[in-house]
Design a protein around this motif. Structure first.
Motif, PDB file in Angstrom:
ATOM      1  N   ILE A 232      48.693  43.719  35.275  1.00 13.59           N
ATOM      2  CA  ILE A 232      49.130  43.502  36.579  1.00 13.59           C
ATOM      3  C   ILE A 232      49.446  42.208  37.159  1.00 13.59           C
ATOM      4  CG2 ILE A 232      48.523  44.261  38.987  1.00 13.59           C
ATOM      5  CD1 ILE A 232      46.617  46.401  38.008  1.00 13.59           C
ATOM      6  N   ASN A 235      47.070  38.650  42.459  1.00 14.58           N
ATOM      7  CA  ASN A 235      47.289  38.070  43.758  1.00 14.58           C
ATOM      8  C   ASN A 235      46.907  36.672  43.640  1.00 14.58           C
ATOM      9  OD1 ASN A 235      44.706  37.854  44.236  1.00 14.58           O
ATOM     10  ND2 ASN A 235      44.868  40.174  45.347  1.00 14.58           N
ATOM     11  N   VAL A 262      34.287  40.989  46.356  1.00 15.89           N
ATOM     12  CA  VAL A 262      33.964  42.162  46.796  1.00 15.89           C
ATOM     13  C   VAL A 262      34.321  43.414  46.089  1.00 15.89           C
ATOM     14  CG1 VAL A 262      33.872  41.454  49.113  1.00 15.89           C
ATOM     15  CG2 VAL A 262      35.931  42.315  48.243  1.00 15.89           C
ATOM     16  N   GLY A 264      36.271  46.002  44.495  1.00 14.96           N
ATOM     17  CA  GLY A 264      37.756  46.688  44.547  1.00 14.96           C
ATOM     18  C   GLY A 264      38.748  45.204  44.976  1.00 14.96           C
ATOM     19  N   SER A 265      38.051  44.079  44.759  1.00  8.88           N
ATOM     20  CA  SER A 265      38.983  42.946  44.789  1.00  8.88           C
ATOM     21  C   SER A 265      39.765  42.639  43.576  1.00  8.88           C
ATOM     22  CB  SER A 265      38.040  41.580  44.981  1.00  8.88           C
ATOM     23  OG  SER A 265      36.684  41.624  44.338  1.00  8.88           O
ATOM     24  N   GLY A 266      39.432  43.399  42.386  1.00  7.40           N
ATOM     25  CA  GLY A 266      40.297  42.847  41.303  1.00  7.40           C
ATOM     26  C   GLY A 266      39.566  41.977  40.260  1.00  7.40           C
ATOM     27  N   LYS A 267      38.346  42.193  40.005  1.00  6.84           N
ATOM     28  CA  LYS A 267      37.379  41.351  39.076  1.00  6.84           C
ATOM     29  C   LYS A 267      37.707  41.767  37.785  1.00  6.84           C
ATOM     30  CE  LYS A 267      33.427  42.439  40.801  1.00  6.84           C
ATOM     31  NZ  LYS A 267      34.137  43.085  42.215  1.00  6.84           N
ATOM     32  N   THR A 268      37.932  43.070  37.632  1.00 12.50           N
ATOM     33  CA  THR A 268      38.019  43.490  36.280  1.00 12.50           C
ATOM     34  C   THR A 268      39.401  43.296  35.927  1.00 12.50           C
ATOM     35  OG1 THR A 268      36.914  45.467  36.797  1.00 12.50           O
ATOM     36  CG2 THR A 268      38.096  45.756  34.839  1.00 12.50           C
ATOM     37  N   GLU A 269      40.499  42.985  36.643  1.00 12.78           N
ATOM     38  CA  GLU A 269      41.742  42.466  36.175  1.00 12.78           C
ATOM     39  C   GLU A 269      41.596  41.156  35.570  1.00 12.78           C
ATOM     40  OE1 GLU A 269      44.498  44.274  35.868  1.00 12.78           O
ATOM     41  OE2 GLU A 269      45.459  42.539  35.207  1.00 12.78           O
ATOM     42  N   ARG A 301      40.682  51.502  30.256  1.00 17.28           N
ATOM     43  CA  ARG A 301      41.333  50.484  30.709  1.00 17.28           C
ATOM     44  C   ARG A 301      41.362  49.126  30.000  1.00 17.28           C
ATOM     45  NH1 ARG A 301      39.337  48.682  36.823  1.00 17.28           N
ATOM     46  NH2 ARG A 301      41.140  47.051  36.971  1.00 17.28           N
ATOM     47  N   ARG A 420      43.976  46.043  51.190  1.00 20.16           N
ATOM     48  CA  ARG A 420      42.929  47.374  51.627  1.00 20.16           C
ATOM     49  C   ARG A 420      41.988  46.804  52.252  1.00 20.16           C
ATOM     50  NH1 ARG A 420      43.183  49.826  45.518  1.00 20.16           N
ATOM     51  NH2 ARG A 420      45.342  50.507  45.649  1.00 20.16           N
ATOM     52  N   ASP A 587      35.283  54.592  40.739  1.00 18.31           N
ATOM     53  CA  ASP A 587      36.514  54.536  41.706  1.00 18.31           C
ATOM     54  C   ASP A 587      37.211  55.581  41.839  1.00 18.31           C
ATOM     55  OD1 ASP A 587      38.560  53.247  42.697  1.00 18.31           O
ATOM     56  OD2 ASP A 587      39.304  52.165  40.836  1.00 18.31           O
TER      57      ASP A 587
HETATM   58  P1  ADP Z   1      36.776  45.300  40.812  1.00 19.28           P
HETATM   59  O1  ADP Z   1      36.689  45.343  39.518  1.00 19.28           O
HETATM   60  O2  ADP Z   1      36.639  43.891  41.629  1.00 19.28           O
HETATM   61  O3  ADP Z   1      36.195  46.431  41.491  1.00 19.28           O
HETATM   62  P2  ADP Z   1      39.414  46.066  40.160  1.00 19.28           P
HETATM   63  O4  ADP Z   1      39.874  45.263  38.963  1.00 19.28           O
HETATM   64  O5  ADP Z   1      38.751  47.346  39.457  1.00 19.28           O
HETATM   65  O6  ADP Z   1      38.300  45.654  40.975  1.00 19.28           O
HETATM   66  O7  ADP Z   1      40.624  46.365  41.062  1.00 19.28           O
HETATM   67  C1  ADP Z   1      40.772  47.489  41.823  1.00 19.28           C
HETATM   68  C2  ADP Z   1      41.961  48.342  41.675  1.00 19.28           C
HETATM   69  O8  ADP Z   1      42.845  47.485  42.066  1.00 19.28           O
HETATM   70  C3  ADP Z   1      42.106  48.887  40.483  1.00 19.28           C
HETATM   71  O9  ADP Z   1      42.773  49.893  40.369  1.00 19.28           O
HETATM   72  C4  ADP Z   1      43.249  47.876  39.980  1.00 19.28           C
HETATM   73  O10 ADP Z   1      44.051  48.298  38.906  1.00 19.28           O
HETATM   74  C5  ADP Z   1      43.942  47.342  41.057  1.00 19.28           C
HETATM   75  N1  ADP Z   1      44.463  45.873  40.964  1.00 19.28           N
HETATM   76  C6  ADP Z   1      43.758  44.956  40.708  1.00 19.28           C
HETATM   77  N2  ADP Z   1      44.515  43.741  40.895  1.00 19.28           N
HETATM   78  C7  ADP Z   1      45.557  43.860  41.443  1.00 19.28           C
HETATM   79  C8  ADP Z   1      46.641  43.415  42.133  1.00 19.28           C
HETATM   80  N3  ADP Z   1      46.824  42.054  42.141  1.00 19.28           N
HETATM   81  N4  ADP Z   1      47.536  44.227  42.846  1.00 19.28           N
HETATM   82  C9  ADP Z   1      47.501  45.342  42.870  1.00 19.28           C
HETATM   83  N5  ADP Z   1      46.439  46.218  42.274  1.00 19.28           N
HETATM   84  C10 ADP Z   1      45.536  45.587  41.677  1.00 19.28           C
END
Ligand code: ADP
Ligand code: ZN
Length: 771
Positions: A232, A235, A262, A264-269, A301, A420, A587
Motif C-alpha cells: 500500500i 502516507n 495509535v 489503526g495507524s498503519g504500523k503493520t504496513e 497478510r 479515520r 480488525d
Molecule cells: P495498525 O497495525 O497500526 O493497527 P494497520 O497497518 O493494520 O494498522 O492498518 C490499518 C488498516 O489501514 C489496514 O486495513 C491497512 O491495510 C490500512 N492501511 C495501512 N496503511 C494505509 C495507507 N497508507 N493508506 C490506506 N490504508 C492503509
C-alpha cells in the motif's frame, strides 16, 4: 524391517546417504557439557577417539552425570583439546547428526541463563523443540538409485518394457530418489521397482526424511503462483517513520526502534515493507505477535506479502514444530511469525526482528526460564547486529522510557490512516446510573440504549468484561463464610455451564453450594459478575440478536477462536462479549460500538503495573471501534471515572498517561527506574517457608551492606495469593539502579543459599506477576 544401514538381502542393499565425516585435522578430545538442571556452570568430559569426529558444539551427547548410574543427556557448549586438571568421565554417545543450535542461539541462551539465573542446559532444553530433539517430523522412507555398472551382475538380466522405462528414468539421476515418488513419476507400482532391485540393477535403502507440514507443503506447491499482493502506498507519517528503519536495514547493525502508533495507524504496513526490504537483501525476518493475534487474517497478510512464511503457534504438533525449525534452519523460510518462542527461530541469516504489541504481558514466560521475549529479542538483535522494531499503541513503560533516554529511536504515528477519526469514548459513571429494580444489572441503561441504536443501524457490538464464570463471589450472608479453594487462598467462581465452583488458579472444582458449610444456613448468595452471567443478561435483553461469548472457557477446542471470529466478520454474530481475548488486535470494520462493562476490574490489584495494564486494556479495546467507514463509539462503565488511567484512556492520550505513571514509578523507585528481581519461597509447611524466606532476605541484606551495594531489599512478606496449590508462599523484592549490581548480589547470595528439602525458591528477574 531390516536394520537401517547394512546389507541384508538383495532388496535391502544399503547406500548410506550421508557422506563419511569430513576429515578434521583437529579432533576434539574434550567437551564441555551443560545439563537440563539449575546449575550455573558447564562440566568437562573426555571424548573417546571414535566419537571425536562427531562431537560438535550444539549437539547433544549421552553420558553419566553425577553419582547416579543413570545416563544423562548433555548439550555440548564447547569442544577442545586442552586436558582438564582432574580426571574426567568419557561421553558415551553423540545423539545428533547436526548441531541443534548455531553459535548465535548458543550465545543467546547463555545470556539468558546468566540474566535469568537459571541453568544454561535448562534454557537449551526449553528452546529446542522436543520434536527436533527426537525424530518427530521425520518418517522412514525407501530410496532407490541405479547401481554403477561394476556393481551390477556381470551378465545383465533381461528386463520388461516397464522395467526398461524405470531404468531410463533413473539413468540421469545423480541423487537417490524416494521409491514412492519414482513410482508416481513413471506411473508404475513399487513392485516393478522391487523387481529391478531383485535383479541387482538398482540399490535400495532406507533413511529418515522430513515430513512437510501441510501448511508448508501448500507453500511449496504455490511457489509458482505466489499471489503476492501489492504494497500500500504509505502516507506521509508512515513514510517518515519508515525512512530511518529502511536506512538501518541498508546500513546493518543493531538499531532498536520503538514504533508508537495509535490503533489503526498503519504500523503493520511498515513492518511489511521493512520485511520485504530485508527479503530483497536475501535475509530473513522474525515477527513476534501475541498468540491471540495469530489469526488467519494476520497470517494471510504476511503470506500475501512476504512469500515463504512459517507460522509458529502453540497448537502445532511436535512434528510440525520440528519441521518448521528445520526449514528455518536451512533458510527455506523467509519470515517466521509466531508467539513468544518464535524469538528462538533458528534462522541463519537474520536481517530484522519485529515485535508487534510489544507491551503484551504474554511475551513474558512464567516458568523457567522466566524470560521476556522482548528483552531476549533485543539481545538477539544485538548479537546478530540487526535492526529491531517494537511496535504498540500503548508501549510498555520500560520501552517508552528507553526511547526517551536514547536507548532506542522513537517513531510516531499519531493518526489513523485515511483520515479515520479515533472513536469517541464516553465514560459512564455507574454511581449515578439509574438502578433497575430487582437484580443489579451488568449493562446499565445508557449502554443498553446505545447498543440498541448501534444494532438497529446494522452495526455490531463488542463487550469487554475481564472476568470469567457466572458469579465471582459466593458467600453466606448469615455467618460471612466465603467459598474458597481447598488448595489456594482464593475465592471460587461459579461456572453455570459446568455446574461447578472453580478455582481460577489451580483448577480445583467442587459442587455448587446450597447450604453454608459453616453455619448450615441455606441463604447462600451467588454474587459478582462474570462473562457467563453477562451473556445470559444480553440474551435476555436482546433476544432478536445473536450473542456469542469468547473466553478461555468457550474457546477450548483448537480452531474455535477462529470460527467465532469468522462468524463475527461474516455478520452472523451481532454481539461479541468476552475477556481480554476480544480486546486485542481484531480488525472488524462493522463494529460501531464497544462497551467496557466494568473498567475497574484489575485496577486495585496489589501490583505496581495495575494502572498500566488497565490503561492498555482500555486503549486496546477502544481501538476495536470505528475501524471501517462508519464511526465508532466506546462506552466505558466505571465507578472511578476520575482515575487518571481511565480518563487518559478515554482521551486516547498515551503520552499524558505515561508521563503521570512514570512520575509515580520514579517516586517509588519502581521499574523502569530500577531493576527488580522477585524471590518467591514456597513450602507446604508455612513455618519452613517463612523461616527460609527470612533467612534468604537476611542474607541479601547482609551481602549488600557488606559490599556497600545500592540494592534495596523489600520484604519478606506473604504473597498476595498466600496459599497456592497447597504451598504457602512468601516473597521479597530486590531493587537496584543497575542490572549488573542486582545480578552480582543475586549470584553471590544464591550460590551459597540452599534451602531445606521441604522448601523451594524461585527467582524472577524483571517480574511481571506480583501475585
Ligand atoms: P495498525 O497495525 O497500526 O493497527 P494497520 O497497518 O493494520 O494498522 O492498518 C490499518 C488498516 O489501514 C489496514 O486495513 C491497512 O491495510 C490500512 N492501511 C495501512 N496503511 C494505509 C495507507 N497508507 N493508506 C490506506 N490504508 C492503509
Ligand atoms: Zn485453587
Amino acid at each position: 524391517m531390516a536394520s537401517e544401514r547394512g546389507w541384508t538381502d538383495p532388496t535391502e542393499r544399503s547406500l548410506p546417504l550421508a557422506a563419511l565425516p569430513r576429515y578434521s585435522p583437529r579432533m576434539n578430545a574434550f567437551a564441555e557439557l551443560v545439563f537440563d538442571r539449575p546449575l550455573d556452570h558447564a562440566f568437562s568430559y573426555s571424548v573417546p577417539l571414535e566419537l571425536q569426529p562427531q562431537v560438535a558444539v550444539g549437539k547433544r551427547v549421552r553420558c553419566q552425570f553425577g553419582r547416579g548410574e543413570k545416563a544423562s543427556i548433555g548439550y555440548v557448549v564447547a569442544a577442545h583439546n586442552t586436558a582438564p586438571e582432574r580426571e574426567v568421565k568419557p561421553i558415551d554417545a553423540v545423539l545428533d547428526d547436526e548441531a541443534l543450535v548455531d553459535d548465535q542461539l548458543l550465545a543467546l541462551t547463555r545470556w539468558m541463563a546468566d540474566y535469568y539465573l537459571c541453568g544454561w542446559g535448562q534454557v537449551l532444553h526449553a528452546v529446542v523443540p522436543a520434536g527436533v530433539r527426537g525424530t518427530a517430523g521425520t518418517r522412514n522412507a525407501s530410496f532407490v538409485q541405479l547401481l554403477p555398472r561394476e556393481q551390477q551382475p556381470t551378465v545383465l538380466p533381461g528386463v520388461t518394457p516397464r522395467q526398461k522405462q524405470l531404468l531410463d528414468a533413473l539413468k540421469d539421476r545423480t541423487e537417490p530418489v524416494e521409491m514412492a515418488v519414482l513410482a508416481k513419476e513413471v506411473g508404475c507400482t513399487t513392485a516393478v521397482i522391487n523387481a529391478l532391485v531383485l535383479k541387482g540393477l538398482i540399490g535400495k535403502f532406507h533413511d529418515r526424511i522430513e515430513k512437510l507440514p501441510a501448511t508448508l507443503q501448500a507453500i511449496e506447491d504455490a511457489v509458482e503462483v505466489p499471489h503476492l499482493t501489492e504494497a500500500i502506498p504509505m502516507n506521509a507519517d508512515q513514510q517518515a517513520a519508515y525512512a530511518p528503519i529502511r536506512a538501518a536495514i541498508a546500513e546493518g547493525g543493531f538499531r532498536p526502534f520503538l514504533l508508537h502508533g495509535v490503533t489503526g495507524s498503519g504500523k503493520t504496513e511498515i513492518y511489511l515493507q521493512a520485511i520485504q526490504e530485508v527479503i530483497r537483501r536475501g535475509r530473513e525476518a522474525i515477527v513476534l505477535v501475541p498468540e491471540i493475534s495469530l489469526t488467519p487474517q494476520t497470517i494471510e497478510r504476511f503470506r500475501g506479502r512476504c512469500g515463504r512464511v512459517a507460522v509458529l503457534h502453540s497448537n502445532l504438533t511436535e512434528a510440525e514444530r520440528a519441521s518448521y525449525w528445520r526449514h528455518a534452519a536451512t533458510g527455506r523460510v523467509q519470515v517466521v511469525v509466531g508467539a513468544r518462542s518464535a524469538v528462538f527461530a533458528p534462522t541463519r541469516n537474520l536481517g530484522l526482528i519485529v515485535i508487534d504489541e510489544e507491551h503484551e504481558t504474554s511475551f513474558k514466560q512464567e516458568t523457567t526460564p522466566r524470560y521476556h521475549a522482548r528483552d531476549v529479542a533485543l539481545q538477539r538483535a544485538k548479537l546478530a547486529g540487526v535492526p529491531i522494531i517494537l511496535g504498540s499503541a500503548t508501549p510498555g513503560l520500560e520501552s517508552w522510557h528507553a526511547a526517551h533516554t536514547g536507548a532506542s529511536t522513537l517513531l510516531q504515528l499519531p493518526l489513523r490512516v485515511a483520515g479515520r477519526p479515533m472513536p469517541a469514548v464516553q465514560l459512564i459513571d455507574m454511581r449515578h446510573e439509574p438502578r433497575s429494580p430487582g437484580q443489579p444489572r451488568a449493562v446499565g441503561s445508557t449502554l443498553e440504549r446505545h447498543m440498541r441504536s448501534a444494532l438497529a443501524a446494522k452495526g455490531q457490538a463488542i463487550l469487554l468484561l475481564n472476568r470469567r464464570g457466572f458469579s465471582t463471589h459466593i458467600h453466606c450472608p448469615t455467618c460471612g463464610y466465603v467459598s474458597q479453594c481447598l488448595h489456594c487462598d482464593l475465592s471460587l467462581t461459579f461456572h453455570r455451564d459446568r455446574a461447578a465452583l472453580v478455582c481460577h488458579y489451580c483448577g480445583w472444582e467442587t459442587l455448587p453450594l446450597t447450604q453454608c458449610p459453616k453455619c448450615e444456613g441455606t441463604a447462600i448468595r451467588y454474587q459478582g459478575l462474570g462473562t457467563e452471567k453477562l451473556q445470559a443478561e444480553l440474551e435476555r435483553l436482546f433476544p432478536q440478536y445473536v450473542v456469542q461469548r469468547m473466553d478461555s472457557d468457550t474457546m477450548t477446542k483448537s480452531g474455535s477462536h477462529q470460527r467465532v471470529l469468522e462468524a463475527f466478520r461474516a455478520g452472523s454474530i451481532h454481539i461479541l462479549l468476552g475477556t481480554q481475548m476480544i480486546a486485542k488486535g481484531l480488525d472488524f470494520p462493522n463494529v460501531t460500538l464497544v462497551g467496557v462493562v466494568n473498567a475497574d476490574v484489575g485496577l486495585n490489584l496489589p501490583d505496581f503495573r495495575a494502572a498500566e495494564r488497565t490503561f492498555q486494556l482500555l486503549a486496546q479495546v477502544a481501538g476495536r471501534a470505528g475501524r471501517g467507514d462508519k464511526p465508532g463509539l466506546v462506552m466505558v462503565q466505571t465507578h472511578t471515572p476520575d482515575h487518571p488511567c481511565i480518563g487518559f484512556a478515554a482521551k486516547h492520550d498515551y503520552t499524558a498517561f505515561a508521563d503521570l505513571e512514570l512520575a509515580f514509578r520514579r517516586e517509588h523507585q519502581y521499574p523502569p527506574y530500577q531493576k527488580m528481581a522477585r524471590l518467591i519461597v514456597r513450602s507446604e509447611q508455612q513455618d519452613a517457608a517463612y523461616a527460609f524466606a527470612t533467612q534468604l532476605a537476611g542474607s541479601f541484606k547482609t551481602a549488600t551492606a557488606r559490599s556497600q551495594l545500592a540494592v534495596r531489599v523489600l520484604g519478606p512478606a506473604e504473597c498476595p495469593v498466600f496459599k497456592l496449590q497447597d504451598y504457602y508462599r512468601f516473597h521479597f523484592q530486590l531493587q537496584a539502579v543497575e542490572s549488573a549490581t542486582l545480578h552480582r548480589v543475586l549470584r553471590e547470595v544464591l550460590s551459597v543459599s540452599k534451602p531445606t528439602s521441604a522448601v523451594e525458591y524461585q527467582v524472577d528477574v524483571d517480574p511481571y506477576s506480583m501475585m
